[in-house]
Design an enzyme around this catalytic site. Structure first.
Site, mmCIF file in Angstrom:
data_model
loop_
_atom_site.group_PDB
_atom_site.id
_atom_site.type_symbol
_atom_site.label_atom_id
_atom_site.label_comp_id
_atom_site.label_asym_id
_atom_site.label_seq_id
_atom_site.Cartn_x
_atom_site.Cartn_y
_atom_site.Cartn_z
ATOM 1 C CG ASP A 80 62.113 15.520 -15.693
ATOM 2 O OD1 ASP A 80 61.122 14.965 -15.175
ATOM 3 O OD2 ASP A 80 62.855 16.296 -15.067
ATOM 4 C CG LEU A 81 55.696 16.418 -20.188
ATOM 5 C CD1 LEU A 81 56.169 17.711 -20.832
ATOM 6 C CD2 LEU A 81 54.768 15.663 -21.139
#
Length: 257
Positions: A177-178
């Site tokens: 979940d960048l």
């Protein structure tokens, strides 16, 4: 409780599960108190503050062993209506908390600028479990969201962000979940946080580009493209990507020597 190994990681059994903790994060010989995972314990002592800036569910605990970020794992989307904060049991080492703790501990040991894992736990009930993680607060750091909304992001910061992501990607570190909330910036470094569901993979352009696309969508969503798409591409995204591509090429060249 097992002894302290060379890594400093201790496993401590509990009535309904287990805890992993970094013995170096506590006073010598100190056991980990399960109550330390609970935000209410610290609130009762007036030693807790709520995280701001989009980090929902995070509570900062101000402890004798330093400032900690407490996170209880929660599901999102429609499945949360059915399972809430429960996850299917598939073994201790495959719990969300133990997996993230192990990954962070490994990355810190290898010199990456990520949040330092203090402790993780799971509590099992039949076919399900609940999980918690504690990491050390990174002092004097702001999220990329905050930076974009308070004076913008300068070229030097964009270059540091691109280089930091490239270093992780070159080492095969996948961040699930960048987004702009999970990039922290202080006066000297760029830090990546929240490695839930992160893992080590063979470096490959497909997942690396997917990571970057996730970050780009996040930046647009929080308003970094306020000057328009063309300005965002020119002033934000292209400089970040130029630094990323340059750093990635350099790491790949070093790896092939």
């Amino acid at each position: 409780m097992t002894g302290v190994g060379a890594s400093g990681v201790v496993r401590q059994e509990t009535a309904d599960g287990a805890i992993l903790f970094d013995a170096h994060a506590l006073a010598q010989g100190e056991r980990f108190d399960p109550r330390w995972f609970d935000a209410g314990f610290w609130r009762e002592q007036d030693h807790a503050t709520e995280a701001s800036g989009g980090r929902g569910g995070i509570v900062f605990a101000h402890t004798p062993n330093g400032d900690w970020a407490l996170r209880h794992y929660r599901r999102g989307g429609l499945v949360a209506r059915v399972l809430g904060d429960r996850y299917l049991w598939n073994g201790a080492e495959r719990t969300r908390s133990f997996s993230e703790f192990r990954l962070l501990h490994d990355l810190v040991a290898r010199g990456f600028d990520v949040s330092q894992a203090v402790a993780a736990r799971y509590r099992r009930s039949g076919a399900h479990y609940r999980a918690d993680l504690i990491t050390r607060v990174i002092p004097d750091a702001h999220t990329l969201v905050w930076k974009s909304q308070h004076g913008g992001i300068d070229a030097a910061t964009l270059a540091r962000i691109g280089a930091a992501i490239a270093r992780l990607h070159a080492a095969g570190v996948y961040h699930a979940d960048l987004n702009a909330h999970n990039v922290l910036i202080d006066a000297h470094k760029v830090w990546l946080i929240d490695f839930d569901r992160g893992e080590l993979r063979t470096p490959q352009s497909a997942w690396q580009l997917a990571n970057l696309s996730r970050l780009k969508r996040s930046l647009v969503k929080v308003g970094a493209a306020g000057g328009g798409d063309a300005a965002f591409e020119r002033d934000v995204w292209q400089p970040l990507m130029a630094a990323y591509e340059s750093a990635l090429a350099s790491h790949e060249k070093d790896a092939n020597r």
